[in-house]
Enzyme design. Structure first.
Site, PDB file in Angstrom:
ATOM      1  N   ASN A  87     -26.498  32.611  -1.756  1.00 38.41           N
ATOM      2  CA  ASN A  87     -25.351  31.717  -1.642  1.00 38.41           C
ATOM      3  C   ASN A  87     -24.076  32.483  -1.951  1.00 38.41           C
ATOM      4  O   ASN A  87     -24.104  33.464  -2.702  1.00 38.41           O
ATOM      5  CB  ASN A  87     -25.500  30.527  -2.608  1.00 38.41           C
ATOM      6  CG  ASN A  87     -24.721  29.307  -2.131  1.00 38.41           C
ATOM      7  OD1 ASN A  87     -25.030  28.732  -1.092  1.00 38.41           O
ATOM      8  ND2 ASN A  87     -23.685  28.927  -2.876  1.00 38.41           N
ATOM      9  N   HIS A 130     -31.396  15.769   7.537  1.00 44.04           N
ATOM     10  CA  HIS A 130     -30.246  14.869   7.684  1.00 44.04           C
ATOM     11  C   HIS A 130     -29.951  14.522   9.131  1.00 44.04           C
ATOM     12  O   HIS A 130     -28.832  14.150   9.471  1.00 44.04           O
ATOM     13  CB  HIS A 130     -29.005  15.480   7.011  1.00 44.04           C
ATOM     14  CG  HIS A 130     -29.134  15.573   5.518  1.00 44.04           C
ATOM     15  ND1 HIS A 130     -28.250  16.261   4.728  1.00 44.04           N
ATOM     16  CD2 HIS A 130     -30.068  15.074   4.682  1.00 44.04           C
ATOM     17  CE1 HIS A 130     -28.617  16.164   3.459  1.00 44.04           C
ATOM     18  NE2 HIS A 130     -29.738  15.455   3.404  1.00 44.04           N
TER      19      HIS A 130
HETATM   20  P1  OAD Z   1     -21.904  22.228   0.703  1.00 45.14           P
HETATM   21  O1  OAD Z   1     -20.582  22.367   1.352  1.00 45.14           O
HETATM   22  O2  OAD Z   1     -22.079  21.229  -0.420  1.00 45.14           O
HETATM   23  O3  OAD Z   1     -22.368  23.653   0.121  1.00 45.14           O
HETATM   24  C1  OAD Z   1     -22.291  24.797   0.945  1.00 45.14           C
HETATM   25  C2  OAD Z   1     -22.634  25.994   0.057  1.00 45.14           C
HETATM   26  O4  OAD Z   1     -22.652  27.155   0.898  1.00 45.14           O
HETATM   27  C3  OAD Z   1     -21.600  26.233  -1.037  1.00 45.14           C
HETATM   28  O5  OAD Z   1     -22.266  26.466  -2.258  1.00 45.14           O
HETATM   29  C4  OAD Z   1     -20.859  27.493  -0.544  1.00 45.14           C
HETATM   30  O6  OAD Z   1     -20.468  28.320  -1.628  1.00 45.14           O
HETATM   31  C5  OAD Z   1     -21.925  28.193   0.257  1.00 45.14           C
HETATM   32  N1  OAD Z   1     -21.416  29.060   1.316  1.00 45.14           N
HETATM   33  C6  OAD Z   1     -20.280  28.935   2.035  1.00 45.14           C
HETATM   34  N2  OAD Z   1     -20.199  29.919   2.968  1.00 45.14           N
HETATM   35  C7  OAD Z   1     -21.333  30.665   2.830  1.00 45.14           C
HETATM   36  C8  OAD Z   1     -21.857  31.798   3.497  1.00 45.14           C
HETATM   37  N3  OAD Z   1     -21.196  32.388   4.510  1.00 45.14           N
HETATM   38  N4  OAD Z   1     -23.058  32.294   3.089  1.00 45.14           N
HETATM   39  C9  OAD Z   1     -23.747  31.711   2.062  1.00 45.14           C
HETATM   40  N5  OAD Z   1     -23.302  30.625   1.393  1.00 45.14           N
HETATM   41  C10 OAD Z   1     -22.120  30.120   1.782  1.00 45.14           C
HETATM   42  O7  OAD Z   1     -22.958  21.923   1.869  1.00 45.14           O
HETATM   43  P2  OAD Z   1     -24.460  21.448   1.692  1.00 45.14           P
HETATM   44  O8  OAD Z   1     -25.050  21.965   0.421  1.00 45.14           O
HETATM   45  O9  OAD Z   1     -25.148  21.770   2.951  1.00 45.14           O
HETATM   46  O10 OAD Z   1     -24.798  15.425   3.825  1.00 45.14           O
HETATM   47  O11 OAD Z   1     -24.290  19.841   1.571  1.00 45.14           O
HETATM   48  C11 OAD Z   1     -25.457  19.034   1.541  1.00 45.14           C
HETATM   49  C12 OAD Z   1     -25.138  17.711   2.181  1.00 45.14           C
HETATM   50  O12 OAD Z   1     -23.924  17.147   1.614  1.00 45.14           O
HETATM   51  C13 OAD Z   1     -24.828  17.829   3.673  1.00 45.14           C
HETATM   52  O13 OAD Z   1     -25.993  17.831   4.440  1.00 45.14           O
HETATM   53  C14 OAD Z   1     -23.972  16.600   3.912  1.00 45.14           C
HETATM   54  C15 OAD Z   1     -23.066  16.738   2.702  1.00 45.14           C
HETATM   55  O14 OAD Z   1     -22.399  15.567   2.368  1.00 45.14           O
HETATM   56  C16 OAD Z   1     -24.250  14.228   4.290  1.00 45.14           C
HETATM   57  O15 OAD Z   1     -23.184  14.174   4.835  1.00 45.14           O
HETATM   58  C17 OAD Z   1     -25.113  13.028   4.070  1.00 45.14           C
END
Ligand code: OAD
Length: 251
Positions: A219, A125
């Protein structure tokens, strides 16, 4: 409370010859960078992504969108990698020292993986540090303070935008090619700190499973792929990853 690490995961990591790790915002959460979809403190709980993370939003209001991304860029300048980032850098080093292959596919734009020493990082990204001119295409990493104006201008007079991938945009072609290559040959796949809802990253686990790789999720909570992976470990990446790497690669 977190799960214990199954010995099967330790063994699979110890034996891995070609490892792919996909990371998301959860890996940077323990460095103090907000995630997107966490119910209370996620960015998308507070802001409407369609108002900020799309080309249309930027065309509608380039000043507001560029200010929002620049504020996140400056927040990233205040944080450091956490033990989860360092554990992934050590994981790569141990694999490569054994003659294995390692690829880190990240959805994160903060470059904390690189700051922690990860080498083969594929930025799916883009990066919040890179700002690209819409007229001449010049892209430059901006590590300084605030821009003099919003949206920032290029020397050619064009408007500069954050070098991140917005919804509806194509991923960088080289990142897609490199990811497909790594996924096509891996024997072990980790999904760490991602809600596994944004494509194409959300499908990577299926690509890995498709040719027989073992799959692991680390996760803080269950996700759309928790029932698909071979092992789902609930816990914080900054705690689970260091313990896993210590157990798999202890001297
Ligand atoms: P999300 O916010 O959708 O998901 C983050 C995940 O990490 C969630 O399932 C949380 O439960 C988990 N989490 C939080 N703290 C944690 C920790 N300390 N250890 C392990 N897990 C933890 O973020 P992404 O999946 O990265 O794209 O989102 C993907 C994309 O959506 C991003 O790159 C961004 C977003 O919109 C764009 O903006 C185009």
């Amino acid at each position: 409370m977190r799960d214990t690490i199954p010995s099967g995961v330790v063994e699979a990591l110890r034996r891995a010859k070609s490892l792919v790790v996909l990371t998301g915002a959860g890996v940077s959460a323990e460095s103090g960078i907000p995630t997107f979809r966490d119910a209370m403190e996620g960015l998308w709980a507070e802001y409407d992504p369609m108002e900020l993370a799309t080309p249309q939003a930027f065309a509608r209001n380039p000043e507001m969108v560029s200010r929002w991304y620049d504020e996140r860029r400056r927040d990233c300048a205040l944080v450091k990698p956490n033990p989860g980032h360092y554990a992934l850098a050590r994981m790569e080093q141990c694999l490569v020292e054994k003659g294995g292959e390692f690829a880190l596919l990240t959805q994160n734009v903060d470059r904390l993986h690189q700051a922690a020493g990860s080498r083969n990082v594929i930025e799916l990204h883009g990066s919040i540090w890179e700002w690209r001119c819409r007229r001449c295409g010049m892209s430059r990493e901006e590590r300084g303070g605030t821009f003099g104006q919003y949206p920032p201008r290029c020397e050619c007079g064009g408007i500069r935008r954050p070098g991140v991938v917005w919804f509806g945009e194509q991923l960088p072609p080289k990142a897609v090619r490199d990811s497909e290559l790594a996924l096509g040959t891996c024997d072990l796949f980790f999904s760490v700190g991602t809600s596994a809802v944004v494509q194409p990253a959300a499908s990577f686990v299926h690509v890995a499973r498709g040719h027989g790789a073992k799959t692991v999720e680390i996760n803080r909570e269950a996700t759309a792929i928790s029932k698909i992976v071979d092992w789902s470990i609930l816990g914080k990446s900054g705690e689970v990853l260091p313990e896993l790497v210590d157990r798999a690669f202890k001297e």
